[in-house]
Design a protein around this motif. Structure first.
Motif, PDB file in Angstrom:
ATOM      1  N   LEU A  36     -24.422  74.887 -34.038  1.00  0.00           N
ATOM      2  CA  LEU A  36     -23.561  73.718 -33.695  1.00  0.00           C
ATOM      3  C   LEU A  36     -24.319  72.641 -32.925  1.00  0.00           C
ATOM      4  CD1 LEU A  36     -20.184  75.301 -32.576  1.00  0.00           C
ATOM      5  CD2 LEU A  36     -20.495  74.147 -34.705  1.00  0.00           C
ATOM      6  N   TRP A  37     -25.102  73.013 -32.097  1.00  0.00           N
ATOM      7  CA  TRP A  37     -26.054  72.046 -31.211  1.00  0.00           C
ATOM      8  C   TRP A  37     -27.134  71.405 -32.309  1.00  0.00           C
ATOM      9  CZ3 TRP A  37     -25.863  69.607 -27.198  1.00  0.00           C
ATOM     10  CH2 TRP A  37     -26.838  69.067 -26.492  1.00  0.00           C
ATOM     11  N   SER A  38     -27.637  72.151 -33.393  1.00  0.00           N
ATOM     12  CA  SER A  38     -28.566  71.286 -34.297  1.00  0.00           C
ATOM     13  C   SER A  38     -27.791  70.373 -35.298  1.00  0.00           C
ATOM     14  CB  SER A  38     -29.463  72.564 -35.224  1.00  0.00           C
ATOM     15  OG  SER A  38     -28.363  73.059 -35.818  1.00  0.00           O
ATOM     16  N   MET A  39     -26.600  70.722 -35.717  1.00  0.00           N
ATOM     17  CA  MET A  39     -25.851  69.767 -36.302  1.00  0.00           C
ATOM     18  C   MET A  39     -25.463  68.704 -35.572  1.00  0.00           C
ATOM     19  SD  MET A  39     -25.930  71.010 -39.342  1.00  0.00           S
ATOM     20  CE  MET A  39     -24.800  69.988 -40.350  1.00  0.00           C
ATOM     21  N   THR A  40     -25.054  68.679 -34.415  1.00  0.00           N
ATOM     22  CA  THR A  40     -24.691  67.584 -33.523  1.00  0.00           C
ATOM     23  C   THR A  40     -25.908  66.686 -33.306  1.00  0.00           C
ATOM     24  OG1 THR A  40     -23.132  69.027 -32.063  1.00  0.00           O
ATOM     25  CG2 THR A  40     -23.929  67.082 -31.290  1.00  0.00           C
ATOM     26  N   ILE A  41     -27.002  67.121 -33.074  1.00  0.00           N
ATOM     27  CA  ILE A  41     -28.232  66.426 -33.017  1.00  0.00           C
ATOM     28  C   ILE A  41     -28.330  65.554 -34.333  1.00  0.00           C
ATOM     29  CG2 ILE A  41     -30.777  66.437 -33.078  1.00  0.00           C
ATOM     30  CD1 ILE A  41     -30.472  68.731 -31.065  1.00  0.00           C
ATOM     31  N   LEU A  42     -28.280  66.262 -35.522  1.00  0.00           N
ATOM     32  CA  LEU A  42     -28.200  65.735 -36.942  1.00  0.00           C
ATOM     33  C   LEU A  42     -27.551  64.625 -36.918  1.00  0.00           C
ATOM     34  CD1 LEU A  42     -29.698  65.708 -39.687  1.00  0.00           C
ATOM     35  CD2 LEU A  42     -27.576  67.078 -40.506  1.00  0.00           C
ATOM     36  N   MET A  43     -26.210  64.698 -36.681  1.00  0.00           N
ATOM     37  CA  MET A  43     -25.246  63.767 -36.713  1.00  0.00           C
ATOM     38  C   MET A  43     -25.396  62.522 -35.949  1.00  0.00           C
ATOM     39  SD  MET A  43     -23.585  64.288 -39.334  1.00  0.00           S
ATOM     40  CE  MET A  43     -22.174  62.983 -39.364  1.00  0.00           C
ATOM     41  N   ARG A  44     -25.778  62.798 -34.524  1.00  0.00           N
ATOM     42  CA  ARG A  44     -26.453  61.644 -33.679  1.00  0.00           C
ATOM     43  C   ARG A  44     -27.305  61.024 -34.097  1.00  0.00           C
ATOM     44  NH1 ARG A  44     -29.919  62.090 -28.556  1.00  0.00           N
ATOM     45  NH2 ARG A  44     -30.779  63.616 -30.300  1.00  0.00           N
ATOM     46  N   ARG A  45     -28.211  61.415 -34.864  1.00  0.00           N
ATOM     47  CA  ARG A  45     -29.354  60.857 -35.306  1.00  0.00           C
ATOM     48  C   ARG A  45     -28.907  59.768 -36.605  1.00  0.00           C
ATOM     49  NH1 ARG A  45     -33.934  65.503 -35.489  1.00  0.00           N
ATOM     50  NH2 ARG A  45     -34.435  65.637 -33.380  1.00  0.00           N
ATOM     51  N   ARG A  46     -28.071  60.586 -37.384  1.00  0.00           N
ATOM     52  CA  ARG A  46     -27.486  59.660 -38.654  1.00  0.00           C
ATOM     53  C   ARG A  46     -26.580  58.402 -38.004  1.00  0.00           C
ATOM     54  NH1 ARG A  46     -26.106  63.868 -43.322  1.00  0.00           N
ATOM     55  NH2 ARG A  46     -28.369  64.515 -43.606  1.00  0.00           N
ATOM     56  N   LEU A  47     -25.714  58.693 -37.286  1.00  0.00           N
ATOM     57  CA  LEU A  47     -24.979  57.738 -36.578  1.00  0.00           C
ATOM     58  C   LEU A  47     -25.819  56.520 -35.806  1.00  0.00           C
ATOM     59  CD1 LEU A  47     -22.065  59.732 -35.198  1.00  0.00           C
ATOM     60  CD2 LEU A  47     -22.197  58.206 -37.300  1.00  0.00           C
ATOM     61  N   ALA A  48     -26.965  56.888 -35.060  1.00  0.00           N
ATOM     62  CA  ALA A  48     -27.955  55.871 -34.519  1.00  0.00           C
ATOM     63  C   ALA A  48     -28.368  55.233 -35.539  1.00  0.00           C
ATOM     64  CB  ALA A  48     -28.574  56.833 -33.545  1.00  0.00           C
ATOM     65  N   ARG A  49     -28.790  55.795 -36.496  1.00  0.00           N
ATOM     66  CA  ARG A  49     -29.707  54.967 -37.585  1.00  0.00           C
ATOM     67  C   ARG A  49     -28.458  54.047 -38.259  1.00  0.00           C
ATOM     68  NH1 ARG A  49     -32.493  58.818 -41.561  1.00  0.00           N
ATOM     69  NH2 ARG A  49     -31.264  60.279 -40.545  1.00  0.00           N
ATOM     70  N   ALA A  50     -27.289  54.495 -38.595  1.00  0.00           N
ATOM     71  CA  ALA A  50     -26.426  53.714 -39.075  1.00  0.00           C
ATOM     72  C   ALA A  50     -26.029  52.689 -38.183  1.00  0.00           C
ATOM     73  CB  ALA A  50     -25.270  54.418 -39.732  1.00  0.00           C
ATOM     74  N   GLY A  51     -25.898  52.568 -37.083  1.00  0.00           N
ATOM     75  CA  GLY A  51     -25.656  51.693 -36.108  1.00  0.00           C
ATOM     76  C   GLY A  51     -26.704  50.812 -35.904  1.00  0.00           C
ATOM     77  N   ALA A  52     -27.981  51.086 -36.162  1.00  0.00           N
ATOM     78  CA  ALA A  52     -29.153  49.962 -35.858  1.00  0.00           C
ATOM     79  C   ALA A  52     -29.086  49.293 -37.169  1.00  0.00           C
ATOM     80  CB  ALA A  52     -30.444  50.711 -35.781  1.00  0.00           C
ATOM     81  N   ARG A  53     -28.721  49.689 -38.371  1.00  0.00           N
ATOM     82  CA  ARG A  53     -28.897  49.139 -39.682  1.00  0.00           C
ATOM     83  C   ARG A  53     -27.485  47.944 -39.554  1.00  0.00           C
ATOM     84  NH1 ARG A  53     -28.227  53.267 -44.319  1.00  0.00           N
ATOM     85  NH2 ARG A  53     -28.722  54.755 -42.531  1.00  0.00           N
ATOM     86  N   THR A  54     -26.399  48.401 -38.930  1.00  0.00           N
ATOM     87  CA  THR A  54     -25.331  47.195 -38.994  1.00  0.00           C
ATOM     88  C   THR A  54     -25.527  46.296 -37.614  1.00  0.00           C
ATOM     89  OG1 THR A  54     -24.064  49.051 -37.717  1.00  0.00           O
ATOM     90  CG2 THR A  54     -23.739  48.866 -39.814  1.00  0.00           C
ATOM     91  N   ASP A  55     -26.262  46.634 -36.779  1.00  0.00           N
ATOM     92  CA  ASP A  55     -26.365  45.885 -35.583  1.00  0.00           C
ATOM     93  C   ASP A  55     -27.495  44.608 -35.886  1.00  0.00           C
ATOM     94  OD1 ASP A  55     -24.658  47.075 -33.907  1.00  0.00           O
ATOM     95  OD2 ASP A  55     -26.156  48.087 -32.930  1.00  0.00           O
ATOM     96  N   GLY A  56     -28.511  45.014 -36.730  1.00  0.00           N
ATOM     97  CA  GLY A  56     -29.469  44.037 -37.203  1.00  0.00           C
ATOM     98  C   GLY A  56     -29.126  42.867 -38.009  1.00  0.00           C
ATOM     99  N   LYS A  57     -27.716  43.035 -38.853  1.00  0.00           N
ATOM    100  CA  LYS A  57     -27.397  42.103 -39.514  1.00  0.00           C
ATOM    101  C   LYS A  57     -27.053  40.716 -38.765  1.00  0.00           C
ATOM    102  CE  LYS A  57     -26.327  44.728 -43.528  1.00  0.00           C
ATOM    103  NZ  LYS A  57     -25.308  45.268 -44.266  1.00  0.00           N
TER     104      LYS A  57
END
Length: 57
Positions: A36-57
Motif C-alpha cells: 500500500l505504501w509503494s502504491m501511495t508513493i507511485l500515485m503521489r508521483r503521478r499526481l505531482a507530475r500531472a499537476g506540474a503539467r497543468t500549472d505550466g500552461k
C-alpha cells in the motif's frame, strides 16, 4: 488477456520498491502495508507530475 497485462504491469510497479521484492516481512499485514505504501508513493508521483503539467500552461 487485458486483465493479465494489467496485473503484470501493476506487479512490476510494486516490485520497483526494494522492500516489496523480497519477503522481508514476517507478518502478511506488514507486507500488505508495504504494498500500500509503494502504491501511495507511485500515485503521489503521478499526481505531482500531472499537476506540474497543468500549472505550466
Amino acid at each position: 488477456m487485458q486483465c493479465d497485462w494489467a496485473m503484470q504491469r501493476t506487479l512490476s510497479w510494486i516490485f520497483q520498491h526494494r522492500r516489496c521484492v523480497r519477503d522481508y516481512e514476517r507478518l502478511p499485514e506488514h507486507h500488505e502495508a508495504m504494498v500500500l505504501w509503494s502504491m501511495t508513493i507511485l500515485m503521489r508521483r503521478r499526481l505531482a507530475r500531472a499537476g506540474a503539467r497543468t500549472d505550466g500552461k
